[in-house]
Design an enzyme around this catalytic site. Sequence first.
Site, PDB file in Angstrom:
ATOM      1  N   CYS A  38      -4.629   5.565  21.619  1.00 29.83           N
ATOM      2  CA  CYS A  38      -4.454   4.120  21.463  1.00 29.83           C
ATOM      3  C   CYS A  38      -3.354   3.622  22.404  1.00 29.83           C
ATOM      4  CB  CYS A  38      -4.106   3.782  20.016  1.00 29.83           C
ATOM      5  SG  CYS A  38      -3.961   1.992  19.708  1.00 29.83           S
ATOM      6  N   CYS A  90       2.812   1.305  18.146  1.00 35.94           N
ATOM      7  CA  CYS A  90       3.211   1.290  16.731  1.00 35.94           C
ATOM      8  C   CYS A  90       4.053   2.531  16.445  1.00 35.94           C
ATOM      9  CB  CYS A  90       1.984   1.256  15.838  1.00 35.94           C
ATOM     10  SG  CYS A  90       0.841  -0.104  16.212  1.00 35.94           S
ATOM     11  N   CYS A  96       2.813   5.629  14.308  1.00 34.18           N
ATOM     12  CA  CYS A  96       1.453   6.135  14.466  1.00 34.18           C
ATOM     13  C   CYS A  96       1.351   7.327  15.412  1.00 34.18           C
ATOM     14  CB  CYS A  96       0.545   5.010  14.951  1.00 34.18           C
ATOM     15  SG  CYS A  96      -1.202   5.489  15.011  1.00 34.18           S
ATOM     16  N   CYS A 149     -14.551   3.788   4.255  1.00 33.44           N
ATOM     17  CA  CYS A 149     -13.737   3.101   5.259  1.00 33.44           C
ATOM     18  C   CYS A 149     -13.724   3.890   6.561  1.00 33.44           C
ATOM     19  CB  CYS A 149     -12.314   2.927   4.760  1.00 33.44           C
ATOM     20  SG  CYS A 149     -12.198   2.114   3.141  1.00 33.44           S
ATOM     21  N   CYS A 156     -16.024  -0.662   4.923  1.00 32.89           N
ATOM     22  CA  CYS A 156     -14.768  -1.209   5.423  1.00 32.89           C
ATOM     23  C   CYS A 156     -14.499  -0.577   6.783  1.00 32.89           C
ATOM     24  CB  CYS A 156     -13.624  -0.907   4.454  1.00 32.89           C
ATOM     25  SG  CYS A 156     -11.990  -1.491   5.020  1.00 32.89           S
ATOM     26  N   CYS A 193      -8.798  -6.691   3.731  1.00 32.45           N
ATOM     27  CA  CYS A 193      -7.965  -5.597   3.229  1.00 32.45           C
ATOM     28  C   CYS A 193      -6.706  -5.600   4.090  1.00 32.45           C
ATOM     29  CB  CYS A 193      -8.712  -4.270   3.347  1.00 32.45           C
ATOM     30  SG  CYS A 193      -7.736  -2.818   2.883  1.00 32.45           S
ATOM     31  N   ARG A 239      -3.799  -1.010  -3.602  1.00 29.85           N
ATOM     32  CA  ARG A 239      -4.129   0.387  -3.333  1.00 29.85           C
ATOM     33  C   ARG A 239      -2.877   1.224  -3.100  1.00 29.85           C
ATOM     34  NH1 ARG A 239      -7.909   0.460   1.071  1.00 29.85           N
ATOM     35  NH2 ARG A 239      -9.462   0.107  -0.550  1.00 29.85           N
TER      36      ARG A 239
END
Length: 329
Positions: free
Chosen positions: A69, A73, A76, A113, A144, A204, A276
């Site tokens: 990616c 972040c 991550c 998901c 999702c 979400c 969640r």
Amino acid sequence: MNTISPAVALTPDTSAPVRSAKWTVSQVEALYQMPLMDLLYRAQQVHRENFDPNAVQRSTLISIKTGGCSEDCSYCSQSARYQTETDREALMQVEDVLAAAREAKAKGASRFCMGAAWRGPKEKELEVVTRMIREVKSLGLETCVTLGMLKEGQAGQLKEAGLDYYNHNLDTDAEFYGQVITTHKHADRVDTIAQVRQAGIKVCSGGILGMGESRRNRAAMVAQLANLNPPPESVPINNLVAIPGTPLAKTEQIDNFEFVRTIAAARITMPNSFVRLSAGREAMSDEMQAMCFFAGANSIFYCDKLLTTSNPGIDRDQALFDKLGLRPI
């Protein structure tokens, strides 16, 4: 002695012109300051008014495209900017995703998901993902995806494929956001959520705790989520998994009771949302998880792995459900 009145702390600002009720950061922060037993009692009351207190929704999450990616972040392992143990993998084949979905359903998951490590999907990639959505949905599972930031029209394509939920976490509040991510802005995440909502897809969206933020940052994040119009239907609260090689690898773990307070604040401010208990559960004791369920959490990820981090095994989760008398939705 704590002199905060629960009645005052739990009363949202009704002077907001757009919404009938809007939470201020100070009001959410006041929830955190309540005696823990008072806070849990109020959260459980709200939970029982809106949900079966002994039922928990179970979702399975898989990584359909891992690593590489372009974003930075700080939490991550999939960022191409950091040296971690996560390998770069191509987008999965539709048939392989469908096999994983069948297995998840057989083990008791009700939502499937799919996450991809992208800044945002390209059209060719989105075509494959929409095929995955159609095939998984045909199994009778809720669908999702989390694909990063969307371009104009992409949310509509996902809706047409039958997508039920789009996950796009705020991660943290707008003020602290720049200390965690610099390659895009907090407002970019809010924009994607708005596109998803406009397309008629359920949202979400939640956050990550333990990234060095203050209590006020946590309260502000909860307020921002609660003040979305409407609030997210699903609110994942993640406990940071500090991954070696990432900038947050040595971040001090958040206090357990502070995490529980956040669950309770989310339940009180978003009474109709599924809250969640998400990443970081593997390190939580059964007692800690039970306290989170009492505070209003009523959804978990029910799988052995969350994208690139580990999760309690299905057997352990089932044993915990048996001990607590919980049943799946």
